[in-house]
Design an enzyme around this catalytic site. Structure first.
Site, PDB file in Angstrom:
ATOM      1  N   CYS A   1      41.445  49.526  40.151  1.00 37.18           N
ATOM      2  CA  CYS A   1      41.431  48.216  39.489  1.00 37.18           C
ATOM      3  C   CYS A   1      40.624  48.183  38.192  1.00 37.18           C
ATOM      4  CB  CYS A   1      40.875  47.164  40.447  1.00 37.18           C
ATOM      5  SG  CYS A   1      41.593  47.173  42.102  1.00 37.18           S
TER       6      CYS A   1
ATOM      7  N   HIS B   1      36.889  41.606  37.713  1.00 38.98           N
ATOM      8  CA  HIS B   1      36.515  42.954  38.159  1.00 38.98           C
ATOM      9  C   HIS B   1      36.098  43.881  37.020  1.00 38.98           C
ATOM     10  CE1 HIS B   1      37.299  46.216  41.460  1.00 38.98           C
ATOM     11  NE2 HIS B   1      36.008  45.953  41.250  1.00 38.98           N
TER      12      HIS B   1
END
Length: 574
Positions: free
Chosen positions: A95, A151
Site C-alpha cells: 500500500c 497510509h
C-alpha cells in the site's frame, strides 16, 4: 480570385479542425464546437479537465469482469470498454509504496520508503521537502479533495493530507480499519479510532459502511463545486477490497452459490466498489463534469489469495515482486481520449501519473527534477509508443534473506538483496522476491489439492537470481537466468546504477507515544511540529516479534497448528 478565396477557406477550416491553432476561431464558435473535438484539442478549448482518480486496495488481476472473472463488475467493464484498458501497467506490491509513487512520481529508493509500509506507531511519513501531485495541481488552479485511505504517515500534522496539497480530506490515516467501527489495530492489543475530517476526528460515523460513506462524500463534493469555474482533482482512495471483509449481506447473496466463503465475501466487496464507481460517474454526468473529465481507475497492488482475492494466471501475490504482486488493474475513461475503445499494452507505471496529470492540468513539471515518471497521455490518448522502457520495481537493502552473493551477481550486484527490475521484455529478480505460487481462482469450497500444489517444489527459495521474458512468459514459468547470463549481467548493472541514486531508508522504530490510549483513543499526530525525530534506519533489521522473549502461553503454542490446519482445509488436503 474565387479560386484563392476557396483555397483560403479550405486552409482556415483545416487549421480549425486539426487543432493546430485556436487563434483562427471566433470566441463564440469555440464553446459550441469544442465538444466535438477529442484528444488534446478538446481540453485546450476550455479549462483543464477535471481529474478523478479512483484507487482500490488489494484488488487482484483476476478480480474484474473483463479478465473473465467470476466476479461481476458491469460498471467497471463498461467504463474500461469505452476507454483505454491498461494491460501492461505496474504498481507496487504494498500500500504505502504505491501511494508514495503516485503522489510524488518517484521510485521508493528516492523517497526513503523502500522497505515495507509505514506502520501506525512509526514516526515516519512522505518526505516533506518533496512536492506532491495535489500541490502541483493546486498551483495550476485546481480544487483538490481526497476521500479515503491515506497510509502515508501522520506522526505530525505536517504529514497530514491537508498539509500535503489537499484542500479537504475525509478518511482514515492508517493502513487498515474496520468497515463499520473505524477501529484500526497495530497488533491485537493496540487499537484506536481512525476516521478524520480534515485535521479533526470524525466522530459519530460508526455503523456506516466505509465504501458507502466515502461515496456519499464524493457526491457531496461534486454537488457543491462549480465545474465551470474551477477544475477539480478528486482522489478517491477506497479502503476496499482490503481486509477485514465485512460486506452487507445483501451483496453476498448474489454469490451464494460460490462455494468458497472467503471468495464469496471478497466478490461482494468488489461488487460494492463497482456500485460506488457507478454512483460517482452518475454524479459526474448529473453535475456537469463528465464532458471535460478524465477518470482513472487503478489498484494499488496484487491480491492476497488466502483472503479471497485472485491474481490468476499470474504468479505470486500481494507483498511479492512476482507479476501477481505488481501488475495492476487499470484503465482510463474520458471523452477527451483521441482513440478510445481499445486495449493498450504499452509499458506504464504508477509513477507516470504525476507528470501526466500535471501536464493535463497545464502545470509545470520542470520544477520537479529527478522524477521517475513520464508523461504518458499521448500513449494513452493517441496510442503512441510509451516513453518508458524500464521499471525499477524496487531495491530493499534491509531485506537480505536470499542466499545470493556478489559472486552470484557477476561481481556487479549483491544478489542477496531483494530487488526487481524490468527492462524491455526482460525482468530480473534477486534476493527473496516473496512466495511464488500460482494460485487458481478459489471458486469451489474444496478445489482439488493438485491445483493448490501447482508448480510447487520448484525450489525457488534455494535460488537468488531469476530472469524472465515477461512479454513471452507473463506467468513467469520459465526461468532464463542460466540460458541468458548476458542479459542477467546487463540488468544487474542497471540495478547497480539505480542503487547509486538511492537515499537512506526511512524505517524508524515504534514510538510508544503513538499509543491511542495516550491520545484519546484515536490514531493521530503525536509529535509536535517543531520536534525533530530520527527517521533513517540504523542497525540490523528484525521483523516484529523476532528476538523478543515469548510469554509462556499454552494456547499460543497451538497457533501454528491451527494455521497449518486452515491451510490444509483450504487446499483440500484433509
Amino acid at each position: 480570385m474565387a479560386m484563392l478565396a476557396l483555397t483560403g477557406l479550405f486552409l482556415l477550416n483545416l487549421l480549425r479542425f486539426s487543432g493546430a491553432s485556436w487563434d483562427w476561431v471566433k470566441p463564440n464558435q469555440v464553446e459550441s464546437e469544442s465538444i466535438h473535438f477529442q484528444g488534446s484539442a478538446a481540453y485546450k478549448a476550455k479549462q483543464p479537465p477535471h481529474i478523478i482518480f479512483i484507487l482500490t486496495d488489494d484488488q487482484g488481476f483476476h478480480d474484474i469482469g473483463y479478465h473473465d472473472s467470476d466476479i461481476r463488475t458491469p460498471t467497471l467493464d463498461k467504463l474500461a470498454k469505452e476507454g483505454v484498458r491498461l494491460e501492461n501497467y505496474y504498481v507496487q506490491p504494498l500500500c504505502t509504496p504505491s501511494r508514495s509513487q503516485l503522489i510524488t512520481g518517484r521510485y521508493q529508493i528516492h523517497t526513503g520508503l523502500q522497505h515495507s509500509i509505514i506502520r501506525p506507531r512509526q514516526p515516519n511519513c512522505l518526505p516533506q521537502h518533496m512536492a506532491t501531485l495535489p500541490q502541483r495541481l493546486q498551483e495550476a488552479g485546481y480544487a483538490t479533495h481526497m476521500v479515503g485511505k491515506w497510509h502515508l504517515g501522520f506522526y505530525k500534522k505536517d504529514c497530514l493530507p491537508t498539509r500535503r496539497g489537499f484542500h479537504t480530506y475525509f478518511g482514515s490515516l492508517t493502513g487498515s480499519v474496520d468497515y463499520y467501527t473505524y477501529s484500526s489495530c497495530d497488533g491485537k492489543a493496540l487499537c484506536g479510532y481512525d476516521l478524520h475530517e480534515g485535521e479533526s476526528v470524525a466522530w459519530g460515523q460508526k455503523g456506516k459502511y466505509s465504501t458507502h460513506l466515502y461515496t456519499q462524500r464524493v457526491r457531496k463534493i461534486l454537488a457543491a463545486h462549480d465545474p465551470h469555474s474551477q477544475p477539480l482533482f478528486l482522489f478517491v482512495s477506497l479502503q476496499a477490497v482490503h481486509t477485514p471483509l465485512k460486506p452487507p449481506k445483501e451483496y453476498i447473496y448474489p454469490y451464494r452459490d460460490m462455494g468458497n466463503v472467503a471468495r464469496r465475501k471478497y466478490a461482494a466487496v468488489v461488487s460494492i466498489v463497482d456500485e460506488a464507481v457507478h454512483n460517482i460517474t452518475y454524479a459526474l454526468r448529473k453535475y456537469g463534469y463528465y464532458k471535460n473529465s478524465v477518470l482513472i481507475f487503478s489498484t494499488d497492488n496484487g491480491a492476497q489469495p488466502f483472503t479471497g482475492g485472485s491474481n490468476w494466471p499470474l504468479r505470486g501475490r500481494k507483498g511479492t515482486y512476482w507479476e501477481g504482486g505488481v501488475r495492476g488493474l487499470g484503465f482510463v475513461h474520458s471523452p477527451l481520449l483521441r482513440h478510445r475503445r481499445r486495449v493498450s499494452k504499452a509499458l506504464l507505471h504508477i509513477t507516470d501519473w504525476f507528470p501526466t496529470l500535471v501536464g493535463l492540468a497545464r502545470g509545470n513539471v520542470s520544477q520537479d527534477p529527478g522524477l521517475d515518471g513520464y508523461d504518458i497521455w499521448p500513449t494513452i490518448s493517441e496510442g503512441k509508443e510509451s516513453p518508458r522502457m524500464e521499471i525499477l520495481h524496487n531495491i530493499d537493502p534491509l531485506n537480505r534473506k536470499g542466499r545470493g552473493s556478489w559472486r552470484d551477481g557477476e561481481q556487479v550486484w549483491d544478489a542477496a538483496v531483494q530487488a526487481a527490475i524490468r527492462v524491455g521484455d526482460w525482468k530480473l529478480l534477486t534476493g527473496d522476491p516473496g512466495h511464488g505460487d500460482w494460485v487458481p481462482p478459489q471458486v469451489l469450497a474444496h478445489f482439488p489439492g493438485g491445483w493448490w500444489n501447482l508448480e510447487r517444489g520448484a525450489g525457488h527459495q534455494a535460488k537468488s537470481v531469476w530472469l524472465y521474458n515477461i512479454t513471452g512468459d507473463p506467468c513467469e514459468r520459465h526461468d532464463m537466468a542460466t540460458q541468458r547470463p548476458d542479459v542477467v549481467k546487463k540488468l544487474m548493472a542497471r540495478l547497480a546504477y539505480y542503487n547509486r541514486t538511492s537515499v537512506p531508508v526511512q524505517y524508524p522504530p515504534d514510538d510508544p507515544r503513538a499509543n491511542p490510549d495516550r491520545n484519546g483513543g484515536v490514531w493521530g499526530p503525536w509529535v509536535g511540529d517543531d520536534e525533530e525525530v530520527e527517521q533513517t534506519f540504523s542497525g540490523v533489521y528484525y521483523k516484529r516479534g523476532k528476538n523478543r522473549k515469548r510469554k509462556k502461553c499454552r494456547i499460543c503454542r497451538l497457533k501454528p497448528f491451527f494455521k497449518r490446519l486452515n491451510k490444509r482445509v483450504l487446499s483440500n488436503r484433509m
